[in-house]
Write an enzyme that holds these catalytic residues in place. Structure first.
Site, PDB file in Angstrom:
ATOM      1  N   ARG A  49       0.817  -1.219   0.000  1.00  0.00           N
ATOM      2  CA  ARG A  49       0.000   0.000   0.000  1.00  0.00           C
ATOM      3  C   ARG A  49       0.848   1.265   0.000  1.00  0.00           C
ATOM      4  NH1 ARG A  49      -4.932  -1.115   4.131  1.00  0.00           N
ATOM      5  NH2 ARG A  49      -5.949  -2.785   2.996  1.00  0.00           N
ATOM      6  N   ASP A 160     -14.872   9.694   9.307  1.00  0.00           N
ATOM      7  CA  ASP A 160     -13.841   8.673   9.085  1.00  0.00           C
ATOM      8  C   ASP A 160     -12.498   9.348   9.316  1.00  0.00           C
ATOM      9  OD1 ASP A 160     -13.974   5.745   7.438  1.00  0.00           O
ATOM     10  OD2 ASP A 160     -12.004   6.719   7.447  1.00  0.00           O
TER      11      ASP A 160
HETATM   12  C1  LIG Z   1     -13.859  -1.524   6.635  1.00  0.00           C
HETATM   13  S1  LIG Z   1     -14.357   0.167   6.654  1.00  0.00           S
HETATM   14  C2  LIG Z   1     -16.043   0.038   7.208  1.00  0.00           C
HETATM   15  C3  LIG Z   1     -16.955   0.983   6.463  1.00  0.00           C
HETATM   16  C4  LIG Z   1     -18.448   0.864   6.818  1.00  0.00           C
HETATM   17  N1  LIG Z   1     -18.711   1.184   8.193  1.00  0.00           N
HETATM   18  C5  LIG Z   1     -18.958  -0.514   6.499  1.00  0.00           C
HETATM   19  O1  LIG Z   1     -19.238  -1.295   7.397  1.00  0.00           O
HETATM   20  O2  LIG Z   1     -19.078  -0.836   5.309  1.00  0.00           O
HETATM   21  C6  LIG Z   1     -13.511   0.751   8.117  1.00  0.00           C
HETATM   22  C7  LIG Z   1     -13.312   2.274   8.127  1.00  0.00           C
HETATM   23  O3  LIG Z   1     -12.872   2.658   9.426  1.00  0.00           O
HETATM   24  C8  LIG Z   1     -11.978   3.754   9.267  1.00  0.00           C
HETATM   25  N2  LIG Z   1     -11.140   3.880  10.465  1.00  0.00           N
HETATM   26  C9  LIG Z   1     -10.111   3.098  10.881  1.00  0.00           C
HETATM   27  N3  LIG Z   1      -9.571   3.569  12.015  1.00  0.00           N
HETATM   28  C10 LIG Z   1     -10.274   4.683  12.335  1.00  0.00           C
HETATM   29  C11 LIG Z   1     -10.194   5.633  13.395  1.00  0.00           C
HETATM   30  N4  LIG Z   1      -9.263   5.538  14.349  1.00  0.00           N
HETATM   31  N5  LIG Z   1     -11.086   6.637  13.422  1.00  0.00           N
HETATM   32  C12 LIG Z   1     -12.019   6.763  12.459  1.00  0.00           C
HETATM   33  N6  LIG Z   1     -12.150   5.918  11.419  1.00  0.00           N
HETATM   34  C13 LIG Z   1     -11.279   4.884  11.354  1.00  0.00           C
HETATM   35  C14 LIG Z   1     -11.191   3.403   8.013  1.00  0.00           C
HETATM   36  O4  LIG Z   1     -10.602   4.541   7.412  1.00  0.00           O
HETATM   37  C15 LIG Z   1     -12.273   2.739   7.144  1.00  0.00           C
HETATM   38  O5  LIG Z   1     -12.818   3.644   6.200  1.00  0.00           O
END
Ligand SMILES: C[S@@+](CC[C@H](N)C(=O)[O-])C[C@H]1O[C@@H](n2cnc3c(N)ncnc32)[C@H](O)[C@@H]1O
Length: 291
Positions: A49, A160
């Site tokens: 990445r 996010d």
């Molecule tokens: C796998 S996606 C899930 C998206 C959506 N909630 C779903 O279930 O389809 C996880 C998201 O969490 C975000 N994320 C990870 N760590 C985070 C943090 N510390 N604070 C806010 N967002 C975070 C990532 O950038 C990513 O876009």
């Protein structure tokens, strides 16, 4: 060999990889900032990445990149991009679709039954929104329900940590392949098709929905969240899995603090509230109601 030139094998140099020590440092940095665990098994994934980022910076190898991260100034500039690169943003419209049935059949009616005002504003929060597919799925099903019931308004906040996915969420433009799970009647009502000849087919959410959904950057590891504390429903799906137990518990506690009594917290199906001590009761798979 038909006269074709033999391609010289690519020489694999040490600087084409993250050393074990550099990976450890980087993992500590990412976990400290975003709470995201990066065990040694994720080293290759992280390397892959970050390669794109190295190219964007014009760097020749990981040594240059790690040197950048070890200067205070460089780190301050690069951290956002590092986090963008290491987050897993997989999402879909109508992902884990039972939650959206439960939203319109149970959660919203129960929230409305507790409100005395005429046309109350129901507040929803997609707390790890990725590119907005979850927030716009909620918007589509609620717009249908609001038109039918005509007794509530709603607003959705998507947050996010990744600026790259938030930029897409704010544009609300998606590749056409992504909308397959969206029922055709909702597609016809809420999605505009792009007509640029020769370009990849894309769709965009109609302005009527875009006005109801806003996005901003929030790190769930922050001690406090600068948002309303009268939220009705929080979606926190498929993000806790990346965090340590104690961070999971702290995030859940903070988000439940933003819910009204009787409000709901929705997790991903593979996530649990084990280890968190908040006053909620489970009402459906991965759905919790604040007491
Ligand atoms: C796998 S996606 C899930 C998206 C959506 N909630 C779903 O279930 O389809 C996880 C998201 O969490 C975000 N994320 C990870 N760590 C985070 C943090 N510390 N604070 C806010 N967002 C975070 C990532 O950038 C990513 O876009």
């Amino acid at each position: 060999m038909h006269g074709s030139a033999l391609k010289a094998p690519a020489i694999d140099r040490p600087e084409d990889h993250l050393s074990g020590l550099d990976f450890q440092r980087l993992a500590r940095l990412v976990e400290g900032e975003a709470g995201i665990k990066l065990p040694p098994a994720k080293r290759l994934m992280v390397e892959g990445r970050l390669r794109k980022r190295l190219r964007a910076l014009g760097f020749d190898g990981f040594g240059d990149y790690c040197a950048l991260l070890s200067s205070q100034d460089g780190l301050a500039r690069e951290l956002i991009h590092l986090i963008d690169a290491v987050t897993t943003n997989k999402t879909d419209f109508f992902r884990e679709p039972e939650h959206f049935d439960f939203l319109i059949d149970t959660m919203v009616p129960s929230v409305l039954a507790r409100r005395a005002e005429r046309q109350p504003l129901v507040k929803l929060w997609s707390a790890a929104s990725s590119n907005g597919a979850e927030a716009f799925t909620i918007a589509m099903v609620l717009a249908e329900l609001a038109a039918k019931r005509n007794d509530f308004r709603f607003a959705i906040l998507g947050t996010d940590i990744s600026t790259a996915v938030l930029a897409q969420a704010q544009r609300a433009i998606y590749p056409a392949e992504m909308i397959t799970p969206v029922p055709v009647d909702l597609q016809a009502r809420f999605l505009m098709q792009s007509r640029r000849p020769g370009a990849r087919r894309e769709v965009r959410m109609v302005p009527e929905l875009r006005r109801l959904v806003s996005f901003s950057r929030l790190n769930l590891m922050d001690e406090t969240y600068p948002y309303d504390r009268d939220v009705d429903i929080v979606f926190l799906r498929n993000v806790l899995i990346y965090f340590e137990k104690q961070d999971q518990a702290a995030v859940v506690r903070r988000l439940v603090g933003h819910l009204r009594p009787g409000g709901y917290l929705v997790l991903g199906h593979s996530e649990s509230m084990i280890g968190t001590s908040v006053a909620v009761r489970q009402v459906a798979p991965a759905v919790f109601q604040k007491l």
